[in-house]
Design a protein around this motif. Structure first.
Motif, PDB file in Angstrom:
ATOM      1  N   LYS A 249       0.826  -1.208   0.000  1.00  0.00           N
ATOM      2  CA  LYS A 249       0.000   0.000   0.000  1.00  0.00           C
ATOM      3  C   LYS A 249       0.860   1.259   0.000  1.00  0.00           C
ATOM      4  CE  LYS A 249      -4.292  -1.425   0.002  1.00  0.00           C
ATOM      5  NZ  LYS A 249      -5.244  -1.029  -1.047  1.00  0.00           N
ATOM      6  N   GLU A 250       2.037   1.180   0.621  1.00  0.00           N
ATOM      7  CA  GLU A 250       2.970   2.313   0.568  1.00  0.00           C
ATOM      8  C   GLU A 250       3.333   2.610  -0.881  1.00  0.00           C
ATOM      9  OE1 GLU A 250       7.576   3.446   1.846  1.00  0.00           O
ATOM     10  OE2 GLU A 250       6.665   1.608   2.606  1.00  0.00           O
ATOM     11  N   ALA A 251       3.625   1.555  -1.647  1.00  0.00           N
ATOM     12  CA  ALA A 251       3.991   1.735  -3.052  1.00  0.00           C
ATOM     13  C   ALA A 251       2.824   2.309  -3.848  1.00  0.00           C
ATOM     14  CB  ALA A 251       4.431   0.397  -3.645  1.00  0.00           C
ATOM     15  N   GLU A 252       1.619   1.809  -3.574  1.00  0.00           N
ATOM     16  CA  GLU A 252       0.452   2.330  -4.296  1.00  0.00           C
ATOM     17  C   GLU A 252       0.229   3.806  -3.977  1.00  0.00           C
ATOM     18  OE1 GLU A 252      -4.352   1.590  -4.709  1.00  0.00           O
ATOM     19  OE2 GLU A 252      -3.101   0.059  -3.755  1.00  0.00           O
ATOM     20  N   CYS A 253       0.426   4.166  -2.733  1.00  0.00           N
ATOM     21  CA  CYS A 253       0.242   5.558  -2.319  1.00  0.00           C
ATOM     22  C   CYS A 253       1.292   6.452  -2.990  1.00  0.00           C
ATOM     23  CB  CYS A 253       0.344   5.648  -0.805  1.00  0.00           C
ATOM     24  SG  CYS A 253      -0.514   7.055  -0.094  1.00  0.00           S
ATOM     25  N   LEU A 254       2.503   5.955  -3.099  1.00  0.00           N
ATOM     26  CA  LEU A 254       3.556   6.717  -3.781  1.00  0.00           C
ATOM     27  C   LEU A 254       3.218   6.913  -5.257  1.00  0.00           C
ATOM     28  CD1 LEU A 254       6.635   4.981  -2.114  1.00  0.00           C
ATOM     29  CD2 LEU A 254       6.117   7.434  -1.987  1.00  0.00           C
ATOM     30  N   THR A 255       2.644   5.888  -5.869  1.00  0.00           N
ATOM     31  CA  THR A 255       2.223   6.000  -7.268  1.00  0.00           C
ATOM     32  C   THR A 255       1.175   7.097  -7.424  1.00  0.00           C
ATOM     33  OG1 THR A 255       2.682   3.664  -7.731  1.00  0.00           O
ATOM     34  CG2 THR A 255       1.124   4.769  -9.180  1.00  0.00           C
ATOM     35  N   ARG A 256       0.215   7.130  -6.515  1.00  0.00           N
ATOM     36  CA  ARG A 256      -0.839   8.144  -6.570  1.00  0.00           C
ATOM     37  C   ARG A 256      -0.259   9.546  -6.365  1.00  0.00           C
ATOM     38  NH1 ARG A 256      -6.374   6.402  -4.913  1.00  0.00           N
ATOM     39  NH2 ARG A 256      -6.545   4.165  -5.253  1.00  0.00           N
ATOM     40  N   LEU A 257       0.696   9.663  -5.447  1.00  0.00           N
ATOM     41  CA  LEU A 257       1.333  10.960  -5.233  1.00  0.00           C
ATOM     42  C   LEU A 257       2.112  11.391  -6.472  1.00  0.00           C
ATOM     43  CD1 LEU A 257       2.464  10.527  -1.523  1.00  0.00           C
ATOM     44  CD2 LEU A 257       1.091  12.437  -2.410  1.00  0.00           C
ATOM     45  N   GLY A 258       2.768  10.430  -7.126  1.00  0.00           N
ATOM     46  CA  GLY A 258       3.465  10.757  -8.365  1.00  0.00           C
ATOM     47  C   GLY A 258       2.504  11.267  -9.423  1.00  0.00           C
ATOM     48  N   ASP A 259       1.338  10.658  -9.469  1.00  0.00           N
ATOM     49  CA  ASP A 259       0.365  11.062 -10.481  1.00  0.00           C
ATOM     50  C   ASP A 259      -0.190  12.459 -10.209  1.00  0.00           C
ATOM     51  OD1 ASP A 259      -1.196  10.649 -12.772  1.00  0.00           O
ATOM     52  OD2 ASP A 259      -2.887   9.994 -11.566  1.00  0.00           O
ATOM     53  N   VAL A 260      -0.495  12.769  -8.957  1.00  0.00           N
ATOM     54  CA  VAL A 260      -1.054  14.091  -8.675  1.00  0.00           C
ATOM     55  C   VAL A 260      -0.013  15.184  -8.889  1.00  0.00           C
ATOM     56  CG1 VAL A 260      -0.608  14.204  -6.172  1.00  0.00           C
ATOM     57  CG2 VAL A 260      -2.596  15.345  -7.123  1.00  0.00           C
ATOM     58  N   HIS A 261       1.259  14.890  -8.617  1.00  0.00           N
ATOM     59  CA  HIS A 261       2.307  15.874  -8.903  1.00  0.00           C
ATOM     60  C   HIS A 261       2.491  16.055 -10.416  1.00  0.00           C
ATOM     61  CE1 HIS A 261       3.265  15.559  -4.606  1.00  0.00           C
ATOM     62  NE2 HIS A 261       3.874  16.730  -4.770  1.00  0.00           N
ATOM     63  N   HIS A 262       2.300  14.968 -11.159  1.00  0.00           N
ATOM     64  CA  HIS A 262       2.317  15.109 -12.617  1.00  0.00           C
ATOM     65  C   HIS A 262       1.194  16.038 -13.064  1.00  0.00           C
ATOM     66  CE1 HIS A 262       3.093  13.107 -16.689  1.00  0.00           C
ATOM     67  NE2 HIS A 262       2.206  14.055 -16.921  1.00  0.00           N
ATOM     68  N   ARG A 263       0.057  15.894 -12.435  1.00  0.00           N
ATOM     69  CA  ARG A 263      -1.097  16.739 -12.777  1.00  0.00           C
ATOM     70  C   ARG A 263      -0.781  18.218 -12.551  1.00  0.00           C
ATOM     71  NH1 ARG A 263      -5.481  17.612 -15.549  1.00  0.00           N
ATOM     72  NH2 ARG A 263      -7.472  17.715 -14.498  1.00  0.00           N
ATOM     73  N   LEU A 264       0.080  18.495 -11.586  1.00  0.00           N
ATOM     74  CA  LEU A 264       0.493  19.861 -11.287  1.00  0.00           C
ATOM     75  C   LEU A 264       1.714  20.285 -12.110  1.00  0.00           C
ATOM     76  CD1 LEU A 264       0.076  19.649  -7.408  1.00  0.00           C
ATOM     77  CD2 LEU A 264      -1.330  21.022  -8.966  1.00  0.00           C
ATOM     78  N   ALA A 265       2.095  19.421 -13.085  1.00  0.00           N
ATOM     79  CA  ALA A 265       3.255  19.664 -13.945  1.00  0.00           C
ATOM     80  C   ALA A 265       4.561  19.709 -13.154  1.00  0.00           C
ATOM     81  CB  ALA A 265       3.083  20.944 -14.764  1.00  0.00           C
ATOM     82  N   LYS A 266       4.569  19.081 -11.986  1.00  0.00           N
ATOM     83  CA  LYS A 266       5.794  18.958 -11.197  1.00  0.00           C
ATOM     84  C   LYS A 266       6.422  17.611 -11.529  1.00  0.00           C
ATOM     85  CE  LYS A 266       4.069  21.923  -7.463  1.00  0.00           C
ATOM     86  NZ  LYS A 266       3.750  22.032  -6.006  1.00  0.00           N
ATOM     87  N   TYR A 267       7.028  17.542 -12.707  1.00  0.00           N
ATOM     88  CA  TYR A 267       7.431  16.257 -13.261  1.00  0.00           C
ATOM     89  C   TYR A 267       8.596  15.617 -12.511  1.00  0.00           C
ATOM     90  CZ  TYR A 267       4.541  18.129 -16.992  1.00  0.00           C
ATOM     91  OH  TYR A 267       3.506  18.677 -17.697  1.00  0.00           O
ATOM     92  N   GLU A 268       9.545  16.421 -12.042  1.00  0.00           N
ATOM     93  CA  GLU A 268      10.678  15.854 -11.308  1.00  0.00           C
ATOM     94  C   GLU A 268      10.204  15.183 -10.026  1.00  0.00           C
ATOM     95  OE1 GLU A 268      13.546  15.454 -12.403  1.00  0.00           O
ATOM     96  OE2 GLU A 268      13.963  16.998 -13.921  1.00  0.00           O
TER      97      GLU A 268
END
Length: 691
Positions: free
Chosen positions: A161-180
């Protein structure tokens, strides 16, 4: 390609789409979750049954299941069961787009958890809330909830679940164009999934990485990540046993293939993009055909992907120009033209710039179909309706044909095989009009196919090369003709009424049967059990009856053919039953060389990443090389004329099936005794091989 100015907009759109893509992972691979391959019943006796429906994308059934379990837990005062089930309900409501109900379910779970203090359930509810707020574009709240959930998962610890949560955080930051930052989160997630051996999670994380690299225009790295993700996805799908499980899994995997196409196109690797376009089509169907050809029906086999050279070879074998479309994220349209000889041509554009204002491609297809149907069903202001129909058909021609018209054969007798994608499966290509109001069928001999590889894998018929009648199917006792069966009493369709009798279909069946020198099965004779038995050995199958869609008729299958009921069956021959009798690789396939489904909507079904999951797919899986289907209901008199002309062209004029249909359609368009209205003739589509 002229896309750069739209780059940021499209990346944001992709991010939101892939958010839902990752979000489907909420239940997958959690301890105790039923896998897709295990989802075999309609029971709701345990939380696993709800998970099974969820895994197959059957969200309404999942909601019913979870609600039933929730009521049981409330009755038994099982507060932990209540809180846990509410998180499942919340996730399912989110997939249905019912966000207020999703939020309410997660909040109820958190309220109960303040009593029972279960950290796992609390973290699941928090992560679920983060997913809902992400879909609602409330990004800061999404991040806050995901961060709270992440801290709890790390404390428990729950590495999955930690990994899944990290994936979701990566996606929302992508949505904010914070790609790094997105890359950092996805890389952390990938490391965990790799360490715990979760292949599905690895593929999700790699897709997220590819998306973020694309956002930074680091195309090589994006390409590498997405190729790795696809390799993993191919292996996962190969090990799933059930056909519906493979279809459901690919529905969640398809976006990886779409994203890689865009990445390759940005690098001008257009032929590689074509290979990926083919790789992302009909994988479950193709695996069935591949297993059957290799006579290893129960063995998991790796389906080889097509190279560009093999695609060109198939065009030569079919003696046809192949046109493959790919609709990507509702924003881009890719088109490849593969001639029997010569170079592959490619065209693409950004859809919003080429569509009427405030209308999507899906909507344009829909209104085009409606305008054809409206004009044929009413006499009110026919000129106005005709104008509307022509306008929409011309718009589709402008979009789908004009950019590639110069690459299509000039000889109208040469075949063009269209390989549609997504909503383009519903397009009546034969009726598309150029700016001089000339129909496409007047210029070309047209077929369609679900994929190029399907053409290659459909079993070849043993016919003498020098026989001039080799393309003519057998007749006589080997022909099965059905018309106007006694309809089942079950109430169906939106009106919830029994199906009407079809006297026109009876006339059609009698005429066709006479041409084929056989006796039609009419009324009570045409029971489902009898038809299934006779289908097994028939060389030609013609079914003139009602066709049904699950979305309209609640028949629990993507499609069905209405036949006479008996003590052994209900009279509805569904796609699932056709697969179970003839379509699965371990079953004996049909012997038919031609199946004509002369009923309404037999060419439709559930449009998924797999393609159209419906009646035509079932018959192709059953090894039928050519299937004739319809995209809408055609008036009885017109169907009789068209089908009579079609069979006359095959058996008397010795035309192949594609030319036979073309000439039958042209007789409707040009003859004085034909109905010029596209509603009367353009619904029918020849799917598969011409010969």
């Amino acid at each position: 390609m002229g896309w750069k100015k739209y780059f940021l907009l499209v990346l944001i759109t992709l991010s939101l789409t892939i958010s839902g893509f990752f979000g489907h992972n909420f239940l997958h691979n959690s301890p105790g979750t039923t896998t897709v391959a295990q989802a075999t019943s309609n029971s709701c006796d345990s939380v696993g049954d709800g998970h099974s429906f969820y895994s197959l994308g059957q969200y309404h059934q999942a909601v019913n299941c979870y609600q039933k379990l929730l009521d049981t837990y409330k009755k038994n005062n099982n507060r932990e069961g209540e809180a846990d089930t509410l998180t499942y309900l919340g996730s399912t409501y989110r997939h249905l787009g019912e966000y207020s109900q999703a939020i309410d379910s997660f909040q109820q779970s958190l309220a109960i958890n303040r009593e029972i203090k279960n950290p796992q359930i609390k973290a699941n509810a928090l992560m679920g809330l983060g997913g809902v707020y992400h879909r609602q574009e409330n990004y800061q709240q999404a991040i806050d909830y995901q961060q709270q959930a992440l801290a709890i998962y790390r404390k428990i610890p729950d590495t999955y679940k930690e990994a899944e949560c990290l994936t979701r955080l990566g996606d929302v930051h992508h949505r904010l164009a914070k790609y790094e930052q997105a890359i950092d989160y996805h890389q952390q997630s990938l490391n965990i999934y790799t360490n715990i051996g979760n292949s599905d999670g690895e593929a999700y994380a790699l897709t997220g990485l590819g998306n973020a690299f694309w956002g930074l225009r680091r195309y090589k790295e994006a390409e590498t990540a997405l190729h790795k993700a696809i390799t993993i996805r191919e292996n996962i799908r190969r090990d799933v046993e059930r056909d519906d499980g493979k279809v459901s899994i690919f529905e969640r995997q398809a976006l990886t293939y779409y994203l890689l196409q865009l990445v390759l196109a940005e690098q001008n690797k257009l032929q590689k993009a074509l290979e990926i376009s083919e790789l992302g089509r009909n994988r479950a169907l193709l695996e069935i055909l591949f297993q059957r050809i290799n006579e290893k029906p129960k063995e998991a086999m790796t389906l080889p992907s097509l190279t560009v050279e093999e695609i060109q070879q198939i065009a030569r074998q079919q003696n046809a120009t192949l046109v493959e479309y790919s609709v990507l994220f509702d924003k881009f349209l890719h088109m490849w033209v593969i001639p029997p000889q010569g170079e592959i041509k490619f065209r693409s554009f950004y859809l919003p710039n080429h569509l009427p204002k405030d209308i999507s491609l899906k909507k344009l297809v829909e209104v085009s179909r409606q305008s054809i149907g409206v004009r044929g069903l009413t006499n009110d202001n026919p000129t106005s309706q005709a104008d509307k129909s022509s306008t929409h058909l011309q718009q589709l021609h402008q979009l789908l044909i004009k950019p590639i018209a110069e690459f299509l054969p000039q000889d109208e007798q040469q075949r063009v095989i269209f390989i549609p994608h997504q909503e383009l499966f519903l397009v009546p290509f034969v009726a598309l009009q150029d700016d001089k109001y000339k129909y496409l069928i007047e210029k070309h001999t047209i077929l369609t196919a679900p994929s190029i590889q399907t053409l290659s894998l459909t079993q070849k018929r043993k016919q003498t090369k020098n026989n001039p009648n080799a393309s003519v199917p057998p007749s006589g006792a080997s022909a099965l003709v059905v018309g106007n069966p006694t309809m089942p009493k079950q109430k169906v369709r939106q009106e919830l009424k029994p199906l009407d009798s079809l006297p026109g279909a009876e006339i059609e069946a009698k005429k066709i049967a006479k041409m084929l020198n056989t006796t039609p099965l009419i009324g009570d004779q045409a029971t489902e059990s009898v038809i299934v038995q006779k289908m097994a050995s028939a060389k030609v199958i013609h079914l003139a009856t009602h066709g049904l869609l699950d979305s309209i008729n609640a028949i629990d299958s993507p499609g069905a053919i209405a036949l006479a009921p008996s003590s052994k069956d209900d009279g509805f021959l569904t796609t699932s039953e056709i697969m179970e009798h003839f379509g699965l690789p371990e079953k004996s396939p049909l012997q038919a060389e031609l199946v004509v489904l002369s009923a309404c909507n037999t060419g439709r079904g559930d449009i998924k990443g797999e393609g159209v999951v419906g009646l035509s797919r079932s018959f192709i899986a059953a090894n039928v090389p050519t299937v004739v289907v319809s995209l809408w209901k055609v008036p009885d008199d017109d169907t009789v004329k068209l089908m009579t002309d079609f069979y006359t062209n095959i058996y008397k004029n010795k035309f192949d099936k594609a030319k036979a249909m073309r000439e039958a359609m042209l007789s409707m368009v040009k003859d004085n005794n034909g109905n010029h209205n596209p509603e009367a003739w353009a619904a029918f589509t020849v799917v598969g091989k011409a010969e």
